[in-house]
Design a protein around this motif. Structure first.
Motif, PDB file in Angstrom:
ATOM      1  N   GLY A   1       0.609  -1.407   0.051  1.00 55.69           N
ATOM      2  CA  GLY A   1       0.148  -0.118  -0.024  1.00 55.69           C
ATOM      3  C   GLY A   1       0.882   1.319   0.009  1.00 55.69           C
ATOM      4  O   GLY A   1       0.419   2.385   0.388  1.00 55.69           O
ATOM      5  N   LEU A   2       1.987   1.365  -0.508  1.00 53.39           N
ATOM      6  CA  LEU A   2       2.982   2.364  -0.511  1.00 53.39           C
ATOM      7  C   LEU A   2       3.372   2.730  -1.718  1.00 53.39           C
ATOM      8  O   LEU A   2       3.602   1.948  -2.858  1.00 53.39           O
ATOM      9  CB  LEU A   2       4.245   1.777   0.086  1.00 53.39           C
ATOM     10  N   PRO A   3       2.821   3.940  -2.260  1.00 56.45           N
ATOM     11  CA  PRO A   3       2.874   4.563  -3.578  1.00 56.45           C
ATOM     12  C   PRO A   3       4.360   5.018  -3.898  1.00 56.45           C
ATOM     13  O   PRO A   3       5.271   4.778  -3.077  1.00 56.45           O
ATOM     14  CB  PRO A   3       1.921   5.856  -3.550  1.00 56.45           C
ATOM     15  N   SER A   4       4.811   4.882  -5.310  1.00 52.57           N
ATOM     16  CA  SER A   4       6.038   5.175  -5.556  1.00 52.57           C
ATOM     17  C   SER A   4       6.372   6.638  -6.665  1.00 52.57           C
ATOM     18  O   SER A   4       5.281   6.923  -7.103  1.00 52.57           O
ATOM     19  CB  SER A   4       6.691   3.978  -6.270  1.00 52.57           C
TER      20      SER A   4
ATOM     21  N   ASP B   1      -1.793   5.644  -9.236  1.00 48.44           N
ATOM     22  CA  ASP B   1      -1.078   4.643  -8.374  1.00 48.44           C
ATOM     23  C   ASP B   1       0.403   4.744  -8.215  1.00 48.44           C
ATOM     24  O   ASP B   1       1.213   4.137  -7.605  1.00 48.44           O
ATOM     25  CB  ASP B   1      -1.529   3.164  -8.489  1.00 48.44           C
ATOM     26  N   ILE B   2       0.890   5.768  -8.950  1.00 44.63           N
ATOM     27  CA  ILE B   2       2.351   6.124  -8.907  1.00 44.63           C
ATOM     28  C   ILE B   2       2.475   7.646  -9.619  1.00 44.63           C
ATOM     29  O   ILE B   2       1.587   8.000 -10.352  1.00 44.63           O
ATOM     30  CB  ILE B   2       3.419   5.177 -10.083  1.00 44.63           C
ATOM     31  N   HIS B   3       3.658   8.247  -9.210  1.00 46.68           N
ATOM     32  CA  HIS B   3       3.903   9.463  -9.992  1.00 46.68           C
ATOM     33  C   HIS B   3       5.328   9.180 -10.793  1.00 46.68           C
ATOM     34  O   HIS B   3       6.302   8.731 -10.219  1.00 46.68           O
ATOM     35  CB  HIS B   3       4.387  10.646  -8.945  1.00 46.68           C
ATOM     36  N   LEU B   4       5.171   9.628 -12.192  1.00 45.53           N
ATOM     37  CA  LEU B   4       6.394   9.519 -13.070  1.00 45.53           C
ATOM     38  C   LEU B   4       6.989  10.842 -13.472  1.00 45.53           C
ATOM     39  O   LEU B   4       6.208  11.740 -13.343  1.00 45.53           O
ATOM     40  CB  LEU B   4       5.894   8.672 -14.106  1.00 45.53           C
ATOM     41  N   PHE B   5       8.118  10.791 -13.193  1.00 44.10           N
ATOM     42  CA  PHE B   5       8.888  12.044 -13.859  1.00 44.10           C
ATOM     43  C   PHE B   5      10.163  11.733 -14.721  1.00 44.10           C
ATOM     44  O   PHE B   5      10.646  10.704 -14.622  1.00 44.10           O
ATOM     45  CB  PHE B   5       9.339  12.880 -12.506  1.00 44.10           C
ATOM     46  N   ASP B   6      10.378  12.746 -15.618  1.00 47.90           N
ATOM     47  CA  ASP B   6      11.422  12.456 -16.570  1.00 47.90           C
ATOM     48  C   ASP B   6      12.390  13.899 -16.478  1.00 47.90           C
ATOM     49  O   ASP B   6      13.121  14.055 -17.505  1.00 47.90           O
ATOM     50  CB  ASP B   6      11.222  12.145 -17.790  1.00 47.90           C
TER      51      ASP B   6
ATOM     52  N   GLU C   1      -2.935   8.330   0.424  1.00 48.01           N
ATOM     53  CA  GLU C   1      -3.676   7.206   0.833  1.00 48.01           C
ATOM     54  C   GLU C   1      -4.529   6.653  -0.210  1.00 48.01           C
ATOM     55  O   GLU C   1      -4.400   5.223  -0.405  1.00 48.01           O
ATOM     56  CB  GLU C   1      -4.663   7.668   1.971  1.00 48.01           C
ATOM     57  N   ARG C   2      -4.893   7.467  -1.013  1.00 45.28           N
ATOM     58  CA  ARG C   2      -5.785   6.998  -2.094  1.00 45.28           C
ATOM     59  C   ARG C   2      -4.760   6.243  -3.173  1.00 45.28           C
ATOM     60  O   ARG C   2      -5.183   5.302  -3.867  1.00 45.28           O
ATOM     61  CB  ARG C   2      -6.507   8.109  -2.977  1.00 45.28           C
TER      62      ARG C   2
ATOM     63  N   LEU D   1      -3.821   2.995  -1.748  1.00 42.61           N
ATOM     64  CA  LEU D   1      -4.782   1.842  -1.799  1.00 42.61           C
ATOM     65  C   LEU D   1      -4.704   1.295  -3.529  1.00 42.61           C
ATOM     66  O   LEU D   1      -4.970   0.104  -3.815  1.00 42.61           O
ATOM     67  CB  LEU D   1      -6.035   2.358  -1.761  1.00 42.61           C
ATOM     68  N   ALA D   2      -4.651   2.469  -4.423  1.00 41.05           N
ATOM     69  CA  ALA D   2      -4.739   2.031  -5.810  1.00 41.05           C
ATOM     70  C   ALA D   2      -3.356   1.359  -6.377  1.00 41.05           C
ATOM     71  O   ALA D   2      -3.537   0.205  -7.004  1.00 41.05           O
ATOM     72  CB  ALA D   2      -4.650   3.482  -6.629  1.00 41.05           C
ATOM     73  N   ALA D   3      -2.416   1.410  -5.438  1.00 38.47           N
ATOM     74  CA  ALA D   3      -1.216   0.604  -5.843  1.00 38.47           C
ATOM     75  C   ALA D   3      -1.166  -0.711  -5.318  1.00 38.47           C
ATOM     76  O   ALA D   3      -0.802  -1.642  -5.765  1.00 38.47           O
ATOM     77  CB  ALA D   3      -0.049   1.400  -5.049  1.00 38.47           C
TER      78      ALA D   3
END
Length: 262
Positions: free
Chosen positions: A157-160, A177-182, A202-203, A206-208
């Protein structure tokens, strides 16, 4: 006639281009995780205890980074982002752990003046306590075939936060369920700061977890076994077909011998 297995689409594409393989010869089987051992229940049980041992209060956003060999050149990016957050007064702290043969960058921590914002814990044999304590997993590698830690963290339940060039990121949806960066440090700092919104964090956690549940270990095992069965069946058929051809050739040769003798 062999089949090549790849852990992600990124690796599959590399195989096709670098080794000039036909698309049908490359199959993607994403690694799976133990979704029973790794679960949000672990965070509820161990979060406060582990954070207390690490000296992290409840208001501080705790990031976890697991160092790998090819990540060394990204630490400058990470520490510049942390320095930006510290300058804005955003309460963040980074825990850096690594594999047995990876030396986390303590020298860079001191050079960037982040001794109060970064803790280097050295090699980590058991990641679960750190997944339990953290608010975000940070995986800033510029290229990774498949970082299993993203899926392990998600199961807890830990997002990345990760880059698009991480093979495991293809299982997730950016912003859900994640944040992407470039981008650079400012881009990374922005992604980190979004997790200061506890409801959003938290959302996403849960999605992750829901994403991780689609990729259990049993599913990966079954996919690999199915491909082995496919190979065995194809090779058995090839041996049988070759046997029929050889038998026909021998029969033809035998007829020629009999005709000559006559």
């Amino acid at each position: 006639d062999s089949i090549v297995l790849a852990p992600s689409q990124i690796v599959a594409n590399d195989y096709r281009v670098i080794h000039d393989l036909a698309p049908e010869r490359v199959r993607v089987v994403h690694p799976g995780v133990d979704i029973k051992m790794l679960s949000p229940h672990v965070r509820k049980l161990r979060r406060e205890t582990v954070r207390r041992k690490l000296g992290i209060d409840a208001k501080t956003l705790l990031l976890l980074a697991l160092a790998v060999d090819d990540q060394q050149r990204t630490w400058h990016l990470v520490f510049r982002a942390l320095r930006r957050l510290a300058g804005k007064g955003v309460p963040t702290h980074l825990i850096v752990g690594g594999a047995k043969r990876v030396t986390p960058p303590q020298r860079l921590v001191d050079r960037f003046g982040l001794a109060d914002n970064v803790t280097v814990v050295g090699p980590i044999d058991d990641r679960i306590p750190y997944y339990a304590a953290a608010d975000v997993l940070l995986a800033p590698t510029l290229h990774a075939p498949f970082s299993l830690s993203l899926l392990e963290a998600a199961a807890c339940g830990l997002p990345s936060i990760a880059t698009h060039r991480n093979g495991a990121a293809e299982l997730f949806t950016d912003g859900s369920d994640i944040h992407l960066f470039d981008g650079g440090p400012a881009d990374l700092a922005d992604r980190v700061e979004r997790f200061c919104d506890s409801a959003r964090a938290e959302r996403m956690g849960l999605a992750a977890r829901r994403t991780a549940m689609k990729h259990p270990l049993d599913r990966s095992f079954s996919q690999v076994v199915e491909i082995y069965q496919e190979v065995v069946t194809a090779r058995a058929r090839a041996v049988r077909d070759n046997g029929v051809v050889l038998a026909l050739e021998r029969a033809t040769d035998s007829d020629r011998v009999h005709r000559r003798a006559a």
